[in-house]
Write a protein that holds these residues in place. Structure first.
Motif, PDB file in Angstrom:
ATOM      1  N   PRO A 247      49.095  28.757  -8.760  1.00 28.13           N
ATOM      2  CA  PRO A 247      48.884  29.405  -7.278  1.00 28.13           C
ATOM      3  C   PRO A 247      49.875  29.704  -6.359  1.00 28.13           C
ATOM      4  O   PRO A 247      50.713  28.735  -6.577  1.00 28.13           O
ATOM      5  N   ALA A 248      49.841  30.538  -5.511  1.00 28.12           N
ATOM      6  CA  ALA A 248      50.766  30.973  -4.526  1.00 28.12           C
ATOM      7  C   ALA A 248      51.026  29.748  -3.465  1.00 28.12           C
ATOM      8  O   ALA A 248      52.424  29.599  -3.439  1.00 28.12           O
ATOM      9  N   SER A 249      50.420  29.003  -3.203  1.00 26.31           N
ATOM     10  CA  SER A 249      50.496  28.023  -2.284  1.00 26.31           C
ATOM     11  C   SER A 249      51.239  26.925  -3.123  1.00 26.31           C
ATOM     12  O   SER A 249      52.119  26.153  -2.125  1.00 26.31           O
ATOM     13  N   GLU A 250      51.600  26.809  -4.369  1.00 27.47           N
ATOM     14  CA  GLU A 250      52.527  25.903  -5.002  1.00 27.47           C
ATOM     15  C   GLU A 250      53.585  26.413  -5.513  1.00 27.47           C
ATOM     16  O   GLU A 250      54.593  25.463  -5.962  1.00 27.47           O
ATOM     17  N   ASN A 251      53.612  27.736  -5.373  1.00 29.27           N
ATOM     18  CA  ASN A 251      54.821  28.548  -5.882  1.00 29.27           C
ATOM     19  C   ASN A 251      55.274  29.465  -4.994  1.00 29.27           C
ATOM     20  O   ASN A 251      55.163  30.635  -5.307  1.00 29.27           O
ATOM     21  N   PRO A 252      55.795  29.009  -3.899  1.00 26.13           N
ATOM     22  CA  PRO A 252      56.468  29.977  -2.817  1.00 26.13           C
ATOM     23  C   PRO A 252      57.377  31.160  -3.273  1.00 26.13           C
ATOM     24  O   PRO A 252      57.615  31.992  -2.782  1.00 26.13           O
TER      25      PRO A 252
END
Length: 208
Positions: free
Chosen positions: A122-127
């Motif tokens: 997920p993008a939220s955990e992998n900026p």
């Protein structure tokens, strides 16, 4: 080969994951290659990871990218081998993202069920993951080469619509990869698209 040529034509340096003789590269080899390209003297800060192979509908999210062949006994004059599957998993990619937070990444996965990578990364955990492009949803297969497609009685010849999709062996590239190459080549050849990408700032390659 087509992906390598397309990116090299844009001035992107290529790092081939090193791996043992008789084996295709796996997730560990990929991590080692990223380490090499991001540390001195290479110091890459913007990386594309391209993964191509066979996806899994169940089990850990990953792609079968090849095999390791280990000689075993000789049976009736024939050398036998033990085959060991070589995979790149979402967990492998997540580890790379985590270990290189100051580096930005674009990840491209051409495999069936590759949309599972979207769920696991997920993008939220992998900026630092700027783009994640997959050839299918999590629950569907992807298109390999297409000889012909029939839609409402009309026959479309894939290699006519996409001339670059023909290979010497008579089969085409996977349709997702072929589209990637066509899109990247077209965007990079367009001054307007390059200017728009530069104006957006950040990763030029990511925008393209």
């Amino acid at each position: 080969t087509g992906v390598e040529a397309a990116f090299q034509a844009r001035g992107v340096r290529e790092f081939d994951p090193g791996h043992p003789a008789g084996a295709d590269a796996d997730g560990r080899d990929l991590a080692d290659a990223v380490d090499a390209m991001t540390k001195p003297p290479n110091n890459c800060k913007d990386v594309v990871i391209y993964i191509d192979g066979h996806g899994y509908a169940t089990g850990p999210t990953g792609v079968l990218v090849g095999y390791k062949y280990t000689p075993t006994e000789v049976h009736r004059g024939t050398q036998w081998y033990r085959m060991e599957a070589r995979t790149v998993t979402a967990a492998d990619v997540e580890g790379i993202l985590r270990d290189h937070r100051e580096t930005t990444f674009k990840v491209i996965v051409d495999a069936c069920y590759s949309g599972r990578f979207v769920l696991d990364l997920p993008a939220s955990e992998n900026p630092n993951l700027l783009a994640l492009d997959t050839a299918s949803r999590a629950d569907e297969v992807s298109w390999s080469f297409l000889h012909t497609v029939t839609v409402n009685g009309t026959v479309y010849e894939s290699r006519t619509n996409n001339p670059g999709n023909a290979r010497a062996d008579g089969h085409g590239r996977g349709e997702f990869t072929n589209g990637l190459i066509a899109g990247l080549t077209s965007a990079a050849a367009s001054p307007a698209e390059v200017a728009a990408a530069q104006a957006n700032g950040g990763s030029l390659l990511g925008h393209l």
